[in-house]
Scaffold this active site. Structure first.
Site, PDB file in Angstrom:
ATOM      1  N   CYS A 178       0.807  -1.227   0.000  1.00 34.40           N
ATOM      2  CA  CYS A 178       0.000   0.000   0.000  1.00 34.40           C
ATOM      3  C   CYS A 178       0.837   1.274   0.000  1.00 34.40           C
ATOM      4  O   CYS A 178       0.317   2.347  -0.275  1.00 34.40           O
ATOM      5  CB  CYS A 178      -0.939   0.002   1.193  1.00 34.40           C
ATOM      6  SG  CYS A 178      -1.884  -1.502   1.302  1.00 34.40           S
ATOM      7  N   ASN A 219     -10.169  -0.946   0.397  1.00 35.20           N
ATOM      8  CA  ASN A 219      -8.716  -0.758   0.431  1.00 35.20           C
ATOM      9  C   ASN A 219      -8.148  -1.195  -0.925  1.00 35.20           C
ATOM     10  O   ASN A 219      -8.174  -2.377  -1.253  1.00 35.20           O
ATOM     11  CB  ASN A 219      -8.152  -1.614   1.573  1.00 35.20           C
ATOM     12  CG  ASN A 219      -6.643  -1.554   1.700  1.00 35.20           C
ATOM     13  OD1 ASN A 219      -5.942  -1.234   0.746  1.00 35.20           O
ATOM     14  ND2 ASN A 219      -6.144  -1.886   2.875  1.00 35.20           N
ATOM     15  N   HIS A 269      -3.462   6.539   3.358  1.00 33.72           N
ATOM     16  CA  HIS A 269      -3.841   5.298   2.674  1.00 33.72           C
ATOM     17  C   HIS A 269      -5.178   4.832   3.250  1.00 33.72           C
ATOM     18  O   HIS A 269      -5.368   4.816   4.467  1.00 33.72           O
ATOM     19  CB  HIS A 269      -2.757   4.232   2.898  1.00 33.72           C
ATOM     20  CG  HIS A 269      -3.230   2.853   2.569  1.00 33.72           C
ATOM     21  ND1 HIS A 269      -3.846   2.552   1.376  1.00 33.72           N
ATOM     22  CD2 HIS A 269      -3.216   1.700   3.291  1.00 33.72           C
ATOM     23  CE1 HIS A 269      -4.179   1.267   1.374  1.00 33.72           C
ATOM     24  NE2 HIS A 269      -3.812   0.723   2.528  1.00 33.72           N
TER      25      HIS A 269
HETATM   26  N1  ACO Z   1     -17.372 -10.469   9.460  1.00 36.29           N
HETATM   27  C1  ACO Z   1     -17.743 -10.835  10.703  1.00 36.29           C
HETATM   28  N2  ACO Z   1     -16.838 -11.143  11.662  1.00 36.29           N
HETATM   29  C2  ACO Z   1     -15.537 -11.077  11.327  1.00 36.29           C
HETATM   30  C3  ACO Z   1     -15.099 -10.717  10.045  1.00 36.29           C
HETATM   31  C4  ACO Z   1     -16.090 -10.407   9.088  1.00 36.29           C
HETATM   32  N3  ACO Z   1     -15.775 -10.032   7.817  1.00 36.29           N
HETATM   33  N4  ACO Z   1     -13.748 -10.736  10.015  1.00 36.29           N
HETATM   34  C5  ACO Z   1     -13.345 -11.103  11.236  1.00 36.29           C
HETATM   35  N5  ACO Z   1     -14.427 -11.314  12.033  1.00 36.29           N
HETATM   36  C6  ACO Z   1     -14.439 -11.733  13.441  1.00 36.29           C
HETATM   37  C7  ACO Z   1     -13.193 -12.457  13.843  1.00 36.29           C
HETATM   38  O1  ACO Z   1     -13.288 -13.826  13.532  1.00 36.29           O
HETATM   39  C8  ACO Z   1     -13.175 -12.206  15.337  1.00 36.29           C
HETATM   40  O2  ACO Z   1     -14.048 -13.090  15.959  1.00 36.29           O
HETATM   41  P1  ACO Z   1     -13.668 -13.745  17.372  1.00 36.29           P
HETATM   42  O3  ACO Z   1     -13.562 -12.580  18.324  1.00 36.29           O
HETATM   43  O4  ACO Z   1     -14.826 -14.645  17.616  1.00 36.29           O
HETATM   44  O5  ACO Z   1     -12.371 -14.443  17.155  1.00 36.29           O
HETATM   45  C9  ACO Z   1     -13.769 -10.806  15.479  1.00 36.29           C
HETATM   46  O6  ACO Z   1     -14.472 -10.554  14.250  1.00 36.29           O
HETATM   47  C10 ACO Z   1     -12.726  -9.718  15.660  1.00 36.29           C
HETATM   48  O7  ACO Z   1     -11.690  -9.881  14.710  1.00 36.29           O
HETATM   49  P2  ACO Z   1     -10.485  -8.882  14.613  1.00 36.29           P
HETATM   50  O8  ACO Z   1      -9.519  -9.367  13.575  1.00 36.29           O
HETATM   51  O9  ACO Z   1      -9.933  -8.596  15.971  1.00 36.29           O
HETATM   52  O10 ACO Z   1     -11.252  -7.579  14.074  1.00 36.29           O
HETATM   53  P3  ACO Z   1     -10.712  -6.126  13.884  1.00 36.29           P
HETATM   54  O11 ACO Z   1     -11.566  -5.193  14.578  1.00 36.29           O
HETATM   55  O12 ACO Z   1      -9.230  -6.025  14.111  1.00 36.29           O
HETATM   56  O13 ACO Z   1     -10.978  -5.875  12.339  1.00 36.29           O
HETATM   57  C11 ACO Z   1      -9.701  -5.771  10.296  1.00 36.29           C
HETATM   58  C12 ACO Z   1     -10.322  -6.668  11.357  1.00 36.29           C
HETATM   59  C13 ACO Z   1     -10.831  -5.055   9.591  1.00 36.29           C
HETATM   60  C14 ACO Z   1      -8.964  -6.655   9.313  1.00 36.29           C
HETATM   61  C15 ACO Z   1      -8.771  -4.755  10.948  1.00 36.29           C
HETATM   62  O14 ACO Z   1      -7.914  -5.409  11.862  1.00 36.29           O
HETATM   63  C16 ACO Z   1      -7.890  -4.007   9.958  1.00 36.29           C
HETATM   64  O15 ACO Z   1      -8.348  -3.255   9.136  1.00 36.29           O
HETATM   65  N6  ACO Z   1      -6.556  -4.151  10.081  1.00 36.29           N
HETATM   66  C17 ACO Z   1      -5.564  -3.418   9.300  1.00 36.29           C
HETATM   67  C18 ACO Z   1      -5.505  -3.809   7.874  1.00 36.29           C
HETATM   68  C19 ACO Z   1      -4.322  -3.111   7.245  1.00 36.29           C
HETATM   69  O16 ACO Z   1      -3.976  -1.995   7.539  1.00 36.29           O
HETATM   70  N7  ACO Z   1      -3.613  -3.786   6.340  1.00 36.29           N
HETATM   71  C20 ACO Z   1      -2.392  -3.226   5.790  1.00 36.29           C
HETATM   72  C21 ACO Z   1      -2.625  -2.398   4.624  1.00 36.29           C
HETATM   73  S1  ACO Z   1      -3.271  -3.281   3.278  1.00 36.29           S
HETATM   74  C22 ACO Z   1      -1.958  -3.738   2.241  1.00 36.29           C
HETATM   75  O17 ACO Z   1      -0.814  -3.568   2.504  1.00 36.29           O
HETATM   76  C23 ACO Z   1      -2.284  -4.457   0.933  1.00 36.29           C
END
Ligand code: ACO
Length: 325
Positions: A112, A282, A252
Site C-alpha cells: 500500500c 482498500n 492510505h
Molecule cells: N465479518 C464478521 N466477523 C468477522 C469478520 C467479518 N468479515 N472478520 C473477522 N471477524 C471476526 C473475527 O473472527 C473475530 O471473531 P472472534 O472474536 O470470535 O475471534 C472478530 O471478528 C474480531 O476480529 P479482529 O480481527 O480482531 O477484528 P478487527 O476489529 O481487528 O478488524 C480488520 C479486522 C478489519 C482486518 C482490521 O484489523 C484491519 O483493518 N486491520 C488493518 C488492515 C491493514 O492496515 N492492512 C495493511 C494495509 S493493506 C496492504 O498492505 C495491501
C-alpha cells in the site's frame, strides 16, 4: 527547483461488490463490515480484466490533464502488488500501451505504500535534473489475490488505479519532504507465501490457497497507526509546518478506524482528512492516487494548498510526503 505533481488521473472497474453481496459469500454482515472498516462497497475486476488496463487508463487521464505527451515521460514507476504477470513488469506494459517511447518502465513492490515509494524515487531524479517528467502509477486487482472463504480479508480489498505526472515546478511549490520506510520483521502480518521461488506453484500450494493474501489484521492495525502518525509528524517537523497549515491529509485508505486514529494522533479535524473507503475499500497502492485525483476533481485541493500524504502496507512498509500544489 522542486519536483511536483503536475496532474493526476484514476480508473476502476465497473463491477461493484457490496457488503450485501459479501453476506451471501461468507459469514459476515453489512453492520460488521461498516462498523469495523467503514467500507460499504468495493470495485471488482471481471475475470478478463487485469491490472495494466486500469493503470493505462489512469495514466492516459493524467497525461491528458497535464497536456504532456507520452514521449515526454522518461520513467514510469508502477506500484503494484498484483501485476499482470511476473515478467515483464507492469511498468513496461504501461509504457507500451501509452506509447511512452522514451521512458524506462519498472515496478515497485511496496504494497500500500508503493505510490509514495514511487514518488520518493522520482522526486530526486527530477530535482537533480536527471529527468524532466515521470509517471507514477498505483494499480491493483487485489480481488484476484483474495480468498473468498477468508472473511477477515475478503471484505477489505478492492480494485483500481491512480496515476500522477511529476515534473519540475517553480517557486515554493512541489514536494517539500518525502520519506519511505520498511520493517521486514513484520513480514508475516500480511503476505502471500505461494508462487515464488521459496514456495513454487504446485497443485498442493494452489489447493492450500498459498497464493492468497493472509493477514493478521489486528496486529497490523497498531503498527499502521503508529507508523503513519509518526512519519506524518516527521514530515511536518522537518519542514517547520503544523497541521494547521495543511489543507488536506490523504492517508492510505486501509480502514476508517485506522484513518480516524491517525487523525486523532495528529490532532487534525475530520473535515481535513480525506476518506473514500466507503466506496472503494482498500485498493492498496492505488488508494492514495485515486483519493488525490478525487480531491483535485472535487476542488478540495487547489493551487497553493499544502497536502500531507501517508501510507502503510504489507512488508511492512510506510511513507510520508508533504507537497504544495
Ligand atoms: N465479518 C464478521 N466477523 C468477522 C469478520 C467479518 N468479515 N472478520 C473477522 N471477524 C471476526 C473475527 O473472527 C473475530 O471473531 P472472534 O472474536 O470470535 O475471534 C472478530 O471478528 C474480531 O476480529 P479482529 O480481527 O480482531 O477484528 P478487527 O476489529 O481487528 O478488524 C480488520 C479486522 C478489519 C482486518 C482490521 O484489523 C484491519 O483493518 N486491520 C488493518 C488492515 C491493514 O492496515 N492492512 C495493511 C494495509 S493493506 C496492504 O498492505 C495491501
Amino acid at each position: 527547483m522542486n519536483a511536483g505533481i503536475i496532474s493526476t488521473g484514476h480508473d476502476y472497474p465497473e463491477g461493484i461488490l457490496t457488503n450485501a453481496d459479501l453476506e451471501k459469500i461468507v459469514e459476515t454482515s453489512d453492520d460488521w463490515i461498516t462498523t469495523r472498516t467503514g467500507i460499504k462497497q468495493r470495485r471488482k475486476a471481471s475475470e478478463d480484466e487485469y491490472t495494466s488496463q486500469f493503470a493505462v487508463r489512469a495514466a492516459q487521464r493524467a497525461l491528458e490533464s497535464a497536456g504532456i505527451s507520452p514521449e515526454e515521460i522518461e520513467i514510469i514507476v508502477c506500484a503494484t502488488t498484483t501485476p499482470d504477470q511476473i515478467l515483464p513488469s507492469t511498468g513496461c506494459l504501461i509504457q507500451k500501451e501509452i506509447g511512452a517511447v522514451n521512458a524506462a518502465g519498472m515496478d515497485v513492490f511496496a504494497a500500500c505504500s508503493g505510490f509514495l515509494y514511487g514518488i520518493t524515487m522520482v522526486e530526486s531524479m527530477i530535482r537533480t535534473g536527471q529527468i524532466r517528467y515521470a509517471l507514477v502509477v498505483g494499480a491493483e486487482v487485489l480481488t484476484k489475490y483474495v480468498d473468498y472463504t477468508d472473511r477477515s480479508t475478503c471484505v477489505i480489498f478492492g480494485d483500481g488505479a491512480g496515476a500522477a505526472v511529476l515534473g519540475p515546478v517553480e517557486g515554493d511549490k512541489g514536494i517539500l519532504a518525502t520519506k519511505i520506510m520498511s520493517d521486514g520483521r513484520y513480514e508475516e502480518q500480511l503476505y502471500a507465501p505461494g508462487g515464488g521461488t521459496k514456495l513454487g506453484t504446485t497443485h498442493d500450494t494452489i489447493d492450500n490457497g498459498e497464493h492468497f493474501f493472509k493477514m493478521k489484521g489486528n496486529e497490523l492495525f497498531k503498527v499502521a497507526v503508529r507508523s503513519m502518525a509518526g512519519i506524518s509528524k516527521e514530515m511536518l517537523a522537518k519542514t517547520g509546518y503544523t497541521v494547521d497549515d495543511v489543507k488536506m491529509v490523504i492517508p492510505h485508505q486501509a480502514n476508517q478506524r485506522i484513518t480516524d486514529a491517525v487523525a486523532s494522533r495528529l490532532k487534525v479535524p475530520e473535515e481535513k482528512v480525506y476518506s473514500n473507503i466507503a466506496e472503494h475499500g482498500n485498493t492498496s497502492s492505488a488508494s492514495i492516487p485515486i483519493a488525490l485525483d478525487e480531491c483535485i476533481q472535487e476542488g478540495k485541493i487547489v493551487e497553493g494548498d499544502l497536502v500531507l500524504m501517508t501510507a502503510f502496507g504489507g512488508g511492512v512498509t510506510w511513507g510520508g510526503t508533504l507537497i504544495r500544489f
